[in-house]
Each structure stands twice: as structure tokens, then as C-alpha cells.
Design a protein around this motif. Structure first.
Motif, PDB file in Angstrom:
ATOM      1  N   GLY A 121      46.663 -32.253 -11.551  1.00  0.00           N
ATOM      2  CA  GLY A 121      46.812 -33.245 -10.511  1.00  0.00           C
ATOM      3  C   GLY A 121      45.984 -32.977  -9.277  1.00  0.00           C
ATOM      4  N   ASP A 122      45.218 -31.889  -9.246  1.00  0.00           N
ATOM      5  CA  ASP A 122      44.426 -31.504  -8.083  1.00  0.00           C
ATOM      6  C   ASP A 122      43.045 -32.133  -8.182  1.00  0.00           C
ATOM      7  OD1 ASP A 122      43.240 -30.336  -5.923  1.00  0.00           O
ATOM      8  OD2 ASP A 122      43.223 -28.305  -6.740  1.00  0.00           O
ATOM      9  N   ALA A 123      42.685 -32.948  -7.200  1.00  0.00           N
ATOM     10  CA  ALA A 123      41.388 -33.618  -7.218  1.00  0.00           C
ATOM     11  C   ALA A 123      40.339 -32.852  -6.430  1.00  0.00           C
ATOM     12  CB  ALA A 123      41.537 -35.029  -6.649  1.00  0.00           C
ATOM     13  N   ALA A 124      40.627 -31.621  -6.019  1.00  0.00           N
ATOM     14  CA  ALA A 124      39.702 -30.853  -5.185  1.00  0.00           C
ATOM     15  C   ALA A 124      38.407 -30.571  -5.930  1.00  0.00           C
ATOM     16  CB  ALA A 124      40.347 -29.552  -4.747  1.00  0.00           C
ATOM     17  N   ILE A 125      37.327 -30.478  -5.170  1.00  0.00           N
ATOM     18  CA  ILE A 125      36.028 -30.155  -5.732  1.00  0.00           C
ATOM     19  C   ILE A 125      35.925 -28.654  -5.945  1.00  0.00           C
ATOM     20  CG2 ILE A 125      33.543 -30.141  -5.249  1.00  0.00           C
ATOM     21  CD1 ILE A 125      33.982 -32.699  -3.624  1.00  0.00           C
ATOM     22  N   ILE A 126      35.429 -28.238  -7.105  1.00  0.00           N
ATOM     23  CA  ILE A 126      35.139 -26.828  -7.351  1.00  0.00           C
ATOM     24  C   ILE A 126      33.741 -26.567  -6.807  1.00  0.00           C
ATOM     25  CG2 ILE A 126      34.969 -25.009  -9.085  1.00  0.00           C
ATOM     26  CD1 ILE A 126      36.681 -26.721 -10.928  1.00  0.00           C
ATOM     27  N   ASP A 127      33.653 -26.099  -5.560  1.00  0.00           N
ATOM     28  CA  ASP A 127      32.347 -26.002  -4.913  1.00  0.00           C
ATOM     29  C   ASP A 127      31.947 -24.571  -4.571  1.00  0.00           C
ATOM     30  OD1 ASP A 127      34.152 -25.547  -2.920  1.00  0.00           O
ATOM     31  OD2 ASP A 127      33.471 -27.152  -1.597  1.00  0.00           O
ATOM     32  N   GLU A 128      32.566 -23.590  -5.235  1.00  0.00           N
ATOM     33  CA  GLU A 128      32.166 -22.193  -5.058  1.00  0.00           C
ATOM     34  C   GLU A 128      31.144 -21.828  -6.120  1.00  0.00           C
ATOM     35  OE1 GLU A 128      32.986 -20.019  -2.705  1.00  0.00           O
ATOM     36  OE2 GLU A 128      34.223 -21.497  -1.662  1.00  0.00           O
ATOM     37  N   GLN A 129      29.942 -21.435  -5.694  1.00  0.00           N
ATOM     38  CA  GLN A 129      28.901 -21.088  -6.663  1.00  0.00           C
ATOM     39  C   GLN A 129      29.139 -19.745  -7.325  1.00  0.00           C
ATOM     40  OE1 GLN A 129      25.219 -22.455  -4.155  1.00  0.00           O
ATOM     41  NE2 GLN A 129      24.573 -22.242  -6.263  1.00  0.00           N
ATOM     42  N   SER A 130      29.909 -18.880  -6.689  1.00  0.00           N
ATOM     43  CA  SER A 130      30.161 -17.538  -7.224  1.00  0.00           C
ATOM     44  C   SER A 130      31.654 -17.375  -7.453  1.00  0.00           C
ATOM     45  CB  SER A 130      29.647 -16.466  -6.256  1.00  0.00           C
ATOM     46  OG  SER A 130      28.251 -16.587  -6.076  1.00  0.00           O
ATOM     47  N   LEU A 131      32.045 -17.330  -8.711  1.00  0.00           N
ATOM     48  CA  LEU A 131      33.434 -17.131  -9.094  1.00  0.00           C
ATOM     49  C   LEU A 131      33.467 -16.267 -10.344  1.00  0.00           C
ATOM     50  CD1 LEU A 131      34.811 -20.784  -8.678  1.00  0.00           C
ATOM     51  CD2 LEU A 131      35.458 -18.818  -7.275  1.00  0.00           C
ATOM     52  N   GLY A 132      34.457 -15.398 -10.434  1.00  0.00           N
ATOM     53  CA  GLY A 132      34.636 -14.593 -11.635  1.00  0.00           C
ATOM     54  C   GLY A 132      33.472 -13.679 -11.943  1.00  0.00           C
ATOM     55  N   GLY A 133      32.736 -13.243 -10.904  1.00  0.00           N
ATOM     56  CA  GLY A 133      31.611 -12.352 -11.137  1.00  0.00           C
ATOM     57  C   GLY A 133      30.372 -13.038 -11.671  1.00  0.00           C
ATOM     58  N   ILE A 134      30.341 -14.380 -11.591  1.00  0.00           N
ATOM     59  CA  ILE A 134      29.194 -15.153 -12.070  1.00  0.00           C
ATOM     60  C   ILE A 134      28.736 -16.096 -10.951  1.00  0.00           C
ATOM     61  CG2 ILE A 134      28.314 -16.742 -13.829  1.00  0.00           C
ATOM     62  CD1 ILE A 134      30.657 -15.869 -15.606  1.00  0.00           C
ATOM     63  N   ARG A 135      27.454 -16.082 -10.655  1.00  0.00           N
ATOM     64  CA  ARG A 135      26.883 -17.033  -9.715  1.00  0.00           C
ATOM     65  C   ARG A 135      26.075 -18.054 -10.501  1.00  0.00           C
ATOM     66  NH1 ARG A 135      25.990 -18.086  -4.478  1.00  0.00           N
ATOM     67  NH2 ARG A 135      24.058 -19.153  -3.896  1.00  0.00           N
ATOM     68  N   ILE A 136      26.254 -19.342 -10.163  1.00  0.00           N
ATOM     69  CA  ILE A 136      25.666 -20.429 -10.932  1.00  0.00           C
ATOM     70  C   ILE A 136      24.670 -21.173 -10.055  1.00  0.00           C
ATOM     71  CG2 ILE A 136      26.189 -22.412 -12.395  1.00  0.00           C
ATOM     72  CD1 ILE A 136      29.196 -21.364 -12.099  1.00  0.00           C
ATOM     73  N   GLU A 137      23.456 -21.363 -10.548  1.00  0.00           N
ATOM     74  CA  GLU A 137      22.412 -22.022  -9.767  1.00  0.00           C
ATOM     75  C   GLU A 137      21.716 -23.095 -10.599  1.00  0.00           C
ATOM     76  OE1 GLU A 137      19.874 -19.105  -8.021  1.00  0.00           O
ATOM     77  OE2 GLU A 137      21.484 -18.256  -6.787  1.00  0.00           O
ATOM     78  N   PRO A 138      22.239 -24.328 -10.569  1.00  0.00           N
ATOM     79  CA  PRO A 138      21.583 -25.415 -11.309  1.00  0.00           C
ATOM     80  C   PRO A 138      20.344 -25.895 -10.584  1.00  0.00           C
ATOM     81  CG  PRO A 138      23.496 -26.234 -10.107  1.00  0.00           C
ATOM     82  CD  PRO A 138      23.471 -24.754  -9.891  1.00  0.00           C
ATOM     83  N   ALA A 139      19.362 -26.345 -11.333  1.00  0.00           N
ATOM     84  CA  ALA A 139      18.189 -26.997 -10.748  1.00  0.00           C
ATOM     85  C   ALA A 139      18.517 -28.464 -10.503  1.00  0.00           C
ATOM     86  CB  ALA A 139      16.997 -26.868 -11.694  1.00  0.00           C
ATOM     87  N   LYS A 140      17.700 -29.124  -9.702  1.00  0.00           N
ATOM     88  CA  LYS A 140      17.885 -30.544  -9.482  1.00  0.00           C
ATOM     89  C   LYS A 140      17.718 -31.290 -10.807  1.00  0.00           C
ATOM     90  CE  LYS A 140      16.384 -30.637  -4.655  1.00  0.00           C
ATOM     91  NZ  LYS A 140      15.399 -31.195  -3.682  1.00  0.00           N
TER      92      LYS A 140
END
Length: 302
Positions: A238-257
């Protein structure tokens, strides 16, 4: 680390394990077009740079199909309409359809940013039936259809990759490149992985890195970024919050445009402080990527 900073994806050895099974969506149709013809997407499921927020990182729970306002929207499969109209947990008009092969085995197709629905809650609809027209997203004024598949429940926590269900061309598996970023370290290492997929069907679902001992073959640590598990882990029901942390669980995520005109979908991952070995020569680093069609690709750091 920028996605373009890694070595060319074809420079490292890779193994294609082939397709595990037929795609789940062989009998579905696309919500725009109403056929099995794939539609260009401006955003896929998972990590992205959100254009409407000036390139801010977030986790996208569906796919976006750009189209002019008033484009017909079609039911992807037979089912029962459970929502049609405006609801507190959606910013725009939505239609949601329940599809059940048997009790307890249901998925929900969800169509968002609509101008008007043509169906009502409780109504039975058929595969390919015209159910709505597209509108504008209230937050961005961008005309497109946001489409989600929710498997096992109708809330956001159940969102999964829609390209697992919709017809896709299959085609080429993802390509990956992997390298260490701290070559002087031994017992603790950091690894970068870059995955590249054709832009027409960016169906990446999992990237993982494992460290092991060459001498014994013993697995030391494996860390996995699974798109669907990420949503379940960091989204409350029921939570509509945005997952906007790039670094979670020891993994950093960097998508290209990425947009509907992009020829490739590129995303980079940094796995930090993974357990290594006492001797650098004994350390084996292996990366794995999997897509919606069951292709599994492996590559090792040089």
C-alpha cells in the motif's frame, strides 16, 4: 562510475545459457495496439533516470509507452475489472483488471494516466477489448500509458516486470562487462558490472556478482540485484513512495539515459566491499545477468 567507463562488453568472455522456457506472455496482447506487436518504451521496469524530475534516479514499477492523447487502450488478457476511475492511491485515472487461471493464481494488469475508462468495476472483459483512452500524466504532462503487471496481489509491492508477460521478440541476450575497481585489495573487493540490452525490449531482471576461491572452487559471497525482489523488499504494501536511493544493500545502481529512440538499454552496478581471499591470485570474480526470455549470461573479471 559512468556506464560508458567500462571496457567494451564484447571484450570479456560471455556464456549464453539459452532460453529457459517460452515467454510467459505468449497469449497476451500489448495494451497499446492490442496485438502481439511490441511498442517502443520510454521507460522500462526497474532503475531509471526520470525525465520529468530532471534526471532524478528512481525505481520504476512498470513500463511507459509514449503515445498521443486519446489513443485506444486494450485489455491484455481476459479478466474482471476491479478498478476503473480515480482512486486515492493513483494520481490519475486507472483501470485494473484481475486475471485468474485458478483461485489464488492471479495477476493484475494496471493501466494508468488514462483520459477516460470505457469499462466499470465488476465487468468481465476479453483479451484485446478496448477499455480506455490514454491521457496526460498529471505529474509531468507527458502523454503516455504507464502499464504494470502485479503478480499475486493488486498493490504496488506485487509489481513485476511486464515484459515477462507481454509478447517480446526474444532476440539477443544481454551483454555484460565486469571489472574490479580496487585491484590492490584482497580480503575486501569492489566490482563494477555493466549490462547492455537492445533498446526495443529492455527486459533485464537480474544481475549478480560472486566471489570464490580459485584453488578450491568454494563460493565466498554472492550478491544479487533482482528487479522484482528489490521492489518487494523496499516497497511496503500500500506504500506509494518512490524508491529513490541509488545505493541499497551494498549495491549502487547507475542507469544510463533511456527513451523510446534509444538503440540500447545500458545500466551499471557497483557491488562494494565484497568478501575476497587472502591472496589476490586466488580470487575469482564472476558476474551473471538474466533477462525476461530466460537468457543467462556469465562473465569473469580479468
Amino acid at each position: 562510475m559512468k556506464p560508458s567507463s567500462l571496457a567494451p562488453v564484447l571484450a570479456l568472455s560471455a556464456l549464453a545459457a539459452g532460453c529457459a522456457s517460452e515467454p510467459e506472455g505468449a497469449d497476451l496482447v500489448w495494451p497499446i495496439g492490442g496485438t502481439d506487436e511490441i511498442q517502443p518504451m520510454s521507460s522500462s521496469f526497474g532503475p531509471r533516470l526520470q525525465t520529468s524530475r530532471d534526471g532524478v534516479y528512481d525505481f520504476h514499477r512498470g513500463i511507459d509507452i509514449p503515445t498521443v492523447m486519446g489513443t485506444p487502450v486494450y485489455a491484455v488478457a481476459d479478466g474482471k475489472v476491479v478498478r476503473a476511475g480515480r482512486y486515492q492511491d493513483f494520481e490519475d485515472v486507472v483501470v485494473q483488471i484481475e486475471h485468474c487461471e485458478q483461485p489464488g493464481a492471479c495477476f493484475y494488469s494496471t493501466y494508468i494516466h488514462l483520459a477516460m475508462p470505457l469499462v466499470e468495476a465488476g465487468e468481465q472483459v476479453g483479451r484485446g477489448q478496448h477499455i480506455a483512452y490514454t491521457g496526460l500524466a498529471a505529474s509531468s504532462l507527458f502523454p503516455h500509458l504507464h502499464f504494470e503487471i502485479r503478480e499475486g496481489g493488486h498493490e504496488k509491492v506485487y509489481c513485476v516486470h511486464p515484459l515477462r508477460f507481454l509478447p517480446t521478440p526474444g532476440g539477443l541476450p544481454p551483454a555484460i562487462a565486469v571489472r574490479r575497481t580496487d585491484e590492490d585489495a584482497t580480503t575486501s573487493v569492489s566490482v563494477e558490472v555493466e549490462a547492455t540490452l537492445p533498446g526495443i525490449a529492455p527486459g533485464l531482471v537480474e544481475v549478480a556478482v560472486a566471489t570464490s576461491a580459485r584453488s578450491t572452487g568454494e563460493l565466498i559471497e554472492e550478491r544479487v540485484f533482482n528487479y522484482e525482489e528489490w521492489n518487494r523488499k523496499y516497497t511496503g504494501e500500500g506504500d506509494a513512495a518512490i524508491i529513490d536511493e541509488q545505493s541499497l544493500g551494498g549495491i549502487r545502481i547507475e542507469p544510463a539515459k533511456f527513451n523510446a529512440q534509444s538503440s540500447t538499454y545500458v545500466i551499471a552496478f557497483r557491488f562494494g566491499d565484497m568478501k575476497g581471499t587472502a591472496s589476490a591470485d586466488d580470487l575469482q570474480i564472476t558476474a551473471r545477468a538474466r533477462d525476461v526470455d530466460g537468457h543467462v549470461i556469465e562473465a569473469s573479471a580479468p
